[in-house]
Design a protein around this motif. Sequence first.
Motif, short mmCIF file in Angstrom:
data_model
loop_
_atom_site.label_atom_id
_atom_site.label_comp_id
_atom_site.label_asym_id
_atom_site.label_seq_id
_atom_site.Cartn_x
_atom_site.Cartn_y
_atom_site.Cartn_z
N TRP A 171 0.62 -1.31 -0.11
CA TRP A 171 -0.15 0.14 -0.05
C TRP A 171 0.91 1.28 0.02
CZ3 TRP A 171 -4.68 0.44 -1.56
CH2 TRP A 171 -5.58 -0.65 -1.38
N ARG A 172 1.88 1.30 0.80
CA ARG A 172 2.92 2.26 0.71
C ARG A 172 3.40 2.53 -0.44
NH1 ARG A 172 5.91 1.68 5.18
NH2 ARG A 172 7.12 0.26 4.14
N TRP A 173 3.74 1.48 -1.23
CA TRP A 173 4.25 1.77 -2.95
C TRP A 173 3.30 2.16 -3.62
CZ3 TRP A 173 2.91 -0.96 -7.46
CH2 TRP A 173 3.84 -0.79 -8.22
N LEU A 174 1.99 1.83 -3.41
CA LEU A 174 0.87 2.49 -4.19
C LEU A 174 0.67 3.91 -4.02
CD1 LEU A 174 -2.37 0.73 -5.34
CD2 LEU A 174 -2.36 3.19 -4.23
N PHE A 175 0.86 4.32 -2.81
CA PHE A 175 0.56 5.70 -2.32
C PHE A 175 1.75 6.57 -2.83
CE2 PHE A 175 -2.55 3.90 0.75
CZ PHE A 175 -3.72 4.46 0.41
N TYR A 176 2.77 6.00 -2.86
CA TYR A 176 3.88 6.86 -3.10
C TYR A 176 3.76 7.39 -4.70
CZ TYR A 176 8.83 7.81 -4.80
OH TYR A 176 9.81 8.59 -5.06
N TYR A 177 3.49 6.36 -5.42
CA TYR A 177 3.35 6.86 -7.00
C TYR A 177 1.88 7.66 -7.30
CZ TYR A 177 7.13 3.87 -8.09
OH TYR A 177 8.50 3.59 -8.20
N PHE A 178 1.11 7.27 -6.33
CA PHE A 178 -0.25 7.84 -6.50
C PHE A 178 0.11 9.40 -6.11
CE2 PHE A 178 -4.05 9.80 -4.66
CZ PHE A 178 -5.05 9.59 -5.41
N GLN A 179 0.69 9.75 -5.04
CA GLN A 179 1.25 11.10 -4.90
C GLN A 179 2.18 11.90 -5.97
OE1 GLN A 179 0.99 13.39 -2.55
NE2 GLN A 179 2.50 14.73 -2.85
N GLU A 180 2.91 10.90 -6.57
CA GLU A 180 3.91 11.54 -7.77
C GLU A 180 3.06 11.77 -8.75
OE1 GLU A 180 7.07 9.19 -10.41
OE2 GLU A 180 7.30 8.78 -8.47
N PHE A 181 2.05 11.08 -9.01
CA PHE A 181 1.35 11.29 -10.42
C PHE A 181 0.25 12.36 -10.18
CE2 PHE A 181 -1.70 9.88 -13.66
CZ PHE A 181 -0.77 10.06 -14.78
N PHE A 182 -0.57 12.47 -9.08
CA PHE A 182 -1.65 13.14 -9.11
C PHE A 182 -1.19 14.48 -8.42
CE2 PHE A 182 -3.65 8.98 -9.80
CZ PHE A 182 -4.52 9.35 -10.77
N GLY A 183 -0.21 14.40 -7.55
CA GLY A 183 0.16 15.63 -6.69
C GLY A 183 1.01 16.65 -7.25
N PRO A 184 1.08 17.64 -6.66
CA PRO A 184 1.02 18.01 -5.23
C PRO A 184 -0.38 18.54 -5.15
CG PRO A 184 2.38 19.68 -6.22
CD PRO A 184 2.25 18.56 -6.95
N PHE A 185 -1.00 18.07 -3.97
CA PHE A 185 -2.51 18.64 -3.56
C PHE A 185 -2.56 19.98 -2.92
CE2 PHE A 185 -2.70 13.95 -4.26
CZ PHE A 185 -3.68 13.81 -5.06
#
Length: 462
Positions: free
Chosen positions: A358-372
């Motif tokens: 899950w941490r691996w998924l959230f890392y790339y989620f933040q990289e692709f959709f962020g910064p919020f």
Amino acid sequence: MQDTLVISKQNNKTVAIEVDISDDEYGDSSSDSSWRHNMHSDNKDELILDRVSNDDSEDSNTNFSDFENNEVEIMVPDSENNEVEIMVPDSENEEEDDPMRQLMRSKMWICNPKNGIEFEKGQLFTNMDAFRAVLKDYVIQNGFPLLRLKNERSRVTAICNAEGCQWRIHASPVADNITFQIKSYQPQHTCVMDKHCAETTSDWMAKKLVGVMRDHPNMTSKGVEAELKTYGMKPSKMQIFRAKNKALNEIEVTHDESYSKLPKYAELLRNNNPNSICKIHYDRPNLLVELKFLRIFISFRAQKLGFLEGCRPFVGFDGYFLKGPFGGVLLTAVALDANNSIFLIAFAVTECENKDTWRWLFYYFQEFFGPFDNNIPLIFISDRQKGLNLAYKEIFPDATERHCCRHICSNFKSQFSGILLRSFFWKAVKSYDVVGYNEAMASIKDINIAVWRCLDKISRSS
């Protein structure tokens, strides 16, 4: 002209006469008077054959003797039933004795699906495997037990295994050691044929289904059964299942071969769909060990724009166990659009579901959709899966936490049954104020205090 052969018809018989005409000098046809004599001859049955040679008379005689040795006299009747003597080259007799020429005249077997398979002595097949395949189709077509006495690369001999049956076939390679030919064949059956043949294996069924399923990849099991019945078969459910899977593997390639194409897929995705993300994680302890696939994260540019420009900052995360031969877990991230419909924004395939994945998924989620933007707080909802809450709190500490009430209800319903408990539970979670929530929870406590303790442990956010 050195030699002239005259064949004339006399007294209803044909006689070959050799006439030697010697000239001092060789002349062309215009200076030769012999042709003029023959043109004005009264005997219309005369046939003159001229042989022209530049050699002397001795060489000419030698050549003529060779010509005679290479000819065979054959008596055949003419239109008036009179025997006529003709000269036939000896090469025809040699052709009859040549086994390769006889082989070339043999009939090559050609598959015709509309007609049944019929064997004949002398039939040719491209190789041994082709003959074996046709023999198997023939046995299934006619439905009789087959016993292979010899099944080697140098010969194939088979008989009908029924008691007293005389059916037999034998084939072996010809001179090229590749082409197979039926050398002997006894086609008569004296047994009772049965359509339930042991030769109808799932491998054979899969070969017959490849062509059909290539055009209809979504064919159901009933469609597969109907297709196999055209061959006079009654397959079992397990045979249908295995044959269908083998046919699909033949068409779509197996899963393990598909995993090796993931790097190429990622490169094509980046080239043809720019501003998208595709991350693949491999496990390779050292250079001597082959790469082992672990995880992949994918999100397309259209999903990013749809989430940032048309969806609420409300994201739900969940995992689903894959039931394929290699297992794994499918992790998804979804949002709600303006119509309250689910909008997929990212997905990943991992080896398991824990805090690390899950941490691996959230890392790339933040990289692709962020910064919020901090002015728009993110709201994450989940079913309190193991490690999920801990993972996103490390990367998104300002995100608001929500729990899926349907999962909570399903969990305590498996332990504590009762319609009344479920009704008070949904009354508590749908309350808009603290007073309504406390009243519903008090009612649950009065009915079953164990359920109240289980629900009270779940954290609540204002």
